[in-house]
Design a protein around this motif. Structure first.
Motif, PDB file in Angstrom:
ATOM      1  N   GLY A   1      38.188  10.031  10.772  1.00  0.00           N
ATOM      2  CA  GLY A   1      37.863   9.510   9.449  1.00  0.00           C
ATOM      3  C   GLY A   1      38.267   8.075   9.205  1.00  0.00           C
ATOM      4  O   GLY A   1      38.235   7.614   8.057  1.00  0.00           O
ATOM      5  N   TRP A   2      38.616   7.328  10.251  1.00  0.00           N
ATOM      6  CA  TRP A   2      39.121   5.970  10.068  1.00  0.00           C
ATOM      7  C   TRP A   2      38.149   5.089   9.298  1.00  0.00           C
ATOM      8  O   TRP A   2      38.533   4.287   8.440  1.00  0.00           O
ATOM      9  N   GLY A   3      36.856   5.226   9.549  1.00  0.00           N
ATOM     10  CA  GLY A   3      35.891   4.370   8.890  1.00  0.00           C
ATOM     11  C   GLY A   3      35.556   4.764   7.464  1.00  0.00           C
ATOM     12  O   GLY A   3      34.791   4.066   6.793  1.00  0.00           O
ATOM     13  N   LEU A   4      36.127   5.879   6.970  1.00  0.00           N
ATOM     14  CA  LEU A   4      35.775   6.383   5.646  1.00  0.00           C
ATOM     15  C   LEU A   4      36.831   6.115   4.577  1.00  0.00           C
ATOM     16  O   LEU A   4      36.554   6.223   3.389  1.00  0.00           O
ATOM     17  N   ASP A   5      38.042   5.784   4.991  1.00  0.00           N
ATOM     18  CA  ASP A   5      39.126   5.616   4.022  1.00  0.00           C
ATOM     19  C   ASP A   5      38.982   4.296   3.275  1.00  0.00           C
ATOM     20  O   ASP A   5      38.537   3.292   3.827  1.00  0.00           O
ATOM     21  N   ARG A   6      39.394   4.295   1.998  1.00  0.00           N
ATOM     22  CA  ARG A   6      39.441   3.062   1.209  1.00  0.00           C
ATOM     23  C   ARG A   6      40.737   2.326   1.546  1.00  0.00           C
ATOM     24  O   ARG A   6      41.722   2.365   0.807  1.00  0.00           O
ATOM     25  N   VAL A   7      40.739   1.659   2.699  1.00  0.00           N
ATOM     26  CA  VAL A   7      41.979   1.112   3.240  1.00  0.00           C
ATOM     27  C   VAL A   7      42.572   0.001   2.380  1.00  0.00           C
ATOM     28  O   VAL A   7      43.768  -0.289   2.470  1.00  0.00           O
ATOM     29  N   THR A   8      41.740  -0.648   1.535  1.00  0.00           N
ATOM     30  CA  THR A   8      42.311  -1.682   0.663  1.00  0.00           C
ATOM     31  C   THR A   8      43.338  -1.083  -0.299  1.00  0.00           C
ATOM     32  O   THR A   8      44.228  -1.796  -0.776  1.00  0.00           O
ATOM     33  N   GLU A   9      43.237   0.222  -0.574  1.00  0.00           N
ATOM     34  CA  GLU A   9      44.158   0.855  -1.520  1.00  0.00           C
ATOM     35  C   GLU A   9      45.584   0.931  -0.989  1.00  0.00           C
ATOM     36  O   GLU A   9      46.518   1.143  -1.769  1.00  0.00           O
ATOM     37  N   VAL A  10      45.762   0.768   0.337  1.00  0.00           N
ATOM     38  CA  VAL A  10      47.116   0.826   0.890  1.00  0.00           C
ATOM     39  C   VAL A  10      47.827  -0.515   0.798  1.00  0.00           C
ATOM     40  O   VAL A  10      49.053  -0.593   0.948  1.00  0.00           O
ATOM     41  N   LEU A  11      47.096  -1.597   0.512  1.00  0.00           N
ATOM     42  CA  LEU A  11      47.704  -2.932   0.554  1.00  0.00           C
ATOM     43  C   LEU A  11      48.841  -3.120  -0.458  1.00  0.00           C
ATOM     44  O   LEU A  11      49.858  -3.736  -0.115  1.00  0.00           O
ATOM     45  N   PRO A  12      48.725  -2.629  -1.716  1.00  0.00           N
ATOM     46  CA  PRO A  12      49.885  -2.764  -2.617  1.00  0.00           C
ATOM     47  C   PRO A  12      51.141  -2.088  -2.077  1.00  0.00           C
ATOM     48  O   PRO A  12      52.242  -2.647  -2.193  1.00  0.00           O
ATOM     49  N   ALA A  13      50.987  -0.907  -1.481  1.00  0.00           N
ATOM     50  CA  ALA A  13      52.151  -0.220  -0.911  1.00  0.00           C
ATOM     51  C   ALA A  13      52.708  -0.998   0.267  1.00  0.00           C
ATOM     52  O   ALA A  13      53.935  -1.126   0.431  1.00  0.00           O
ATOM     53  N   LEU A  14      51.830  -1.546   1.114  1.00  0.00           N
ATOM     54  CA  LEU A  14      52.292  -2.321   2.259  1.00  0.00           C
ATOM     55  C   LEU A  14      53.002  -3.592   1.802  1.00  0.00           C
ATOM     56  O   LEU A  14      54.024  -3.982   2.377  1.00  0.00           O
ATOM     57  N   ARG A  15      52.472  -4.236   0.762  1.00  0.00           N
ATOM     58  CA  ARG A  15      53.134  -5.455   0.254  1.00  0.00           C
ATOM     59  C   ARG A  15      54.524  -5.133  -0.291  1.00  0.00           C
ATOM     60  O   ARG A  15      55.448  -5.936  -0.156  1.00  0.00           O
ATOM     61  N   ARG A  16      54.676  -3.969  -0.912  1.00  0.00           N
ATOM     62  CA  ARG A  16      56.013  -3.579  -1.386  1.00  0.00           C
ATOM     63  C   ARG A  16      56.954  -3.383  -0.203  1.00  0.00           C
ATOM     64  O   ARG A  16      58.121  -3.775  -0.254  1.00  0.00           O
ATOM     65  N   SER A  17      56.466  -2.744   0.865  1.00  0.00           N
ATOM     66  CA  SER A  17      57.317  -2.562   2.041  1.00  0.00           C
ATOM     67  C   SER A  17      57.682  -3.890   2.675  1.00  0.00           C
ATOM     68  O   SER A  17      58.755  -4.032   3.265  1.00  0.00           O
ATOM     69  N   CYS A  18      56.799  -4.875   2.565  1.00  0.00           N
ATOM     70  CA  CYS A  18      57.071  -6.181   3.158  1.00  0.00           C
ATOM     71  C   CYS A  18      58.206  -6.923   2.450  1.00  0.00           C
ATOM     72  O   CYS A  18      58.689  -7.942   2.954  1.00  0.00           O
ATOM     73  N   VAL A  19      58.620  -6.448   1.275  1.00  0.00           N
ATOM     74  CA  VAL A  19      59.810  -7.001   0.638  1.00  0.00           C
ATOM     75  C   VAL A  19      61.040  -6.685   1.487  1.00  0.00           C
ATOM     76  O   VAL A  19      61.991  -7.474   1.550  1.00  0.00           O
TER      77      VAL A  19
END
Length: 412
Positions: free
Chosen positions: A99-117
């Protein structure tokens, strides 16, 4: 937030198992410190080398700017399997992710940016890139991820790639600052002598022995109606309180995990199964509540089977759209944060989940960030999915117990 606070292991504990005969694609391991790298090169007896960019041909060498900063050297790792204390990471391909091509992967970016803190070791450069990326849609985000990351299938140390997905949420309770006729179940802040007495008083002792009760007197944060509501908050590790103050005003606050009494957590649902009171299929949270409704005189007996008592701290809730902080120390994102065993997957890692939704065959295949842990979250292929808050999140979390496969996506 889950209540165990085990720290993430340092990258220097990770080792690479050489696999020259493997047909799997080449993989890179987690970056070490420079000192650890030197030791690794000696131990492997291979020629680790720094690969620098080729210089342009010219009869006159280019003059470097006195303020120029040289590009960070790029380390090429030999192909192999990454071993962590409780997991093996096996090199894999993007095409293996269901299912890699079906996920709305942009939705993970806020969570990833928080982890990047608070980035994991090995994520500093990618987190710096993320700050400058313009990722407008899923196609652009997916392309950037594929260019920046490698894929590893997560397995147990014995090679088992199957595991378990459970769910958790942030409860919302109505509470009072002072005890009332109906609200008499306290939520405590850590006692003053907690650090000097390990293990501390058990749940039963805190609720029955005068000496133990004296130790927590004055540590009350709020009072609830139902002991089961307090147990839910202790299991989940955090929650929201619609708090009624003595002056009659009401405000929303968050209570977060602060510490526990040092005793092991024991499931009251499992105890009910062992007692023959409930079948395994009935031991969900609604089933447990229904059992206590039918057996009110045995409620205390059931509660005392779990000796662990969790203590809380009160926090303001300025933004109700932001989740509680996980063990990584950053806020959780509903549907994009998971709790993991940090001995298997470091906090801040991107992960791909392959499971199904509760009570359904509909796939639950999505990109998430490892940002939390829990006392019951132990093992290689093990994740606890953060559903968020509210009635629907509570219902979904209580029903989640799915077969799971996971992959880690790690910077090149």
């Amino acid at each position: 937030m889950k209540i165990s606070k085990a720290p993430a292991p340092k990258a220097s504990r990770i080792r690479i198992v050489m696999n020259h005969t493997s047909s799997r694609p080449e993989a890179r391991s987690i970056p070490f410190s420079l000192a650890g790298l030197s030791l690794l090169c000696m131990a492997l007896l291979t020629g680790c080398q720094w690969l620098s960019k080729p210089q342009p041909a010219s009869s006159v060498p280019p003059v470097a700017s006195p303020t120029a900063v040289p590009a960070a050297p790029k380390l090429e790792w030999p192909a192999g399997v990454v071993e962590r204390p409780r997991a093996r990471w096996v090199p894999a391909a993007w095409g293996e992710l269901p299912g890699w091509g079906l996920d709305r992967v942009t939705e993970v970016l806020p969570a990833l940016r928080r982890s990047c803190v608070r980035p994991a070791e090995g994520w500093l450069m990618l987190c710096a890139q993320l700050r400058t990326q313009t990722l407008k849609d899923d196609i652009a985000t997916r392309r950037w991820l594929e260019d920046s990351l490698r894929v590893y299938r997560v397995e147990s140390l014995t090679g088992d790639a199957q595991g378990l997905l459970t769910g958790y949420y942030e409860p919302l309770m109505t509470a009072s600052r002072q005890p009332t006729e109906t609200r008499r179940v306290p939520l405590w802040a850590p006692p003053a002598d907690l650090a000097s007495r390990r293990p501390y008083w058990t749940r039963q002792e805190l609720e029955s022995l005068p000496a133990a009760q004296a130790a927590v007197k004055g540590r009350e944060i709020a009072y609830l109606d139902d002991p089961l509501d307090a147990l839910v908050l202790q299991i989940q590790g955090s929650g929201r309180l619609r708090l009624q103050e003595p002056d009659g005003s009401e405000r929303m606050v968050r209570i977060a995990y602060a510490d526990h009494n040092g005793h092991p957590y024991r499931s009251v649902g499992r105890w009910l199964i062992e007692q023959g009171e409930l079948k395994a299929s009935e031991a969900s949270w609604p089933g447990i509540k229904e059992w206590t409704r039918r057996n009110p005189t045995r409620l205390q007996e059931m509660m005392w089977q779990n000796p662990r008592m969790v203590f809380f701290r009160e926090e303001p809730l300025p933004d109700p759209s932001v989740g509680p902080k996980g063990a990584q120390g950053v806020p959780l994102s509903p549907g994009r944060s998971v709790a993991v065993d940090p001995q298997s997957v470091p906090y801040g890692s991107l992960m791909w989940l392959d499971a199904t939704e509760p009570l359904s065959t509909k796939p639950l295949q999505r990109l998430v960030v490892a940002q939390d842990t829990g006392s019951a979250i132990v093992g290689a292929v093990r994740a606890d999915y953060f559903w968020g808050w509210g009635d629907e999140a509570e219902a979904q979390a209580g029903r989640t117990k799915q077969a799971l496969r996971t992959w880690v996506l790690w910077p090149k």
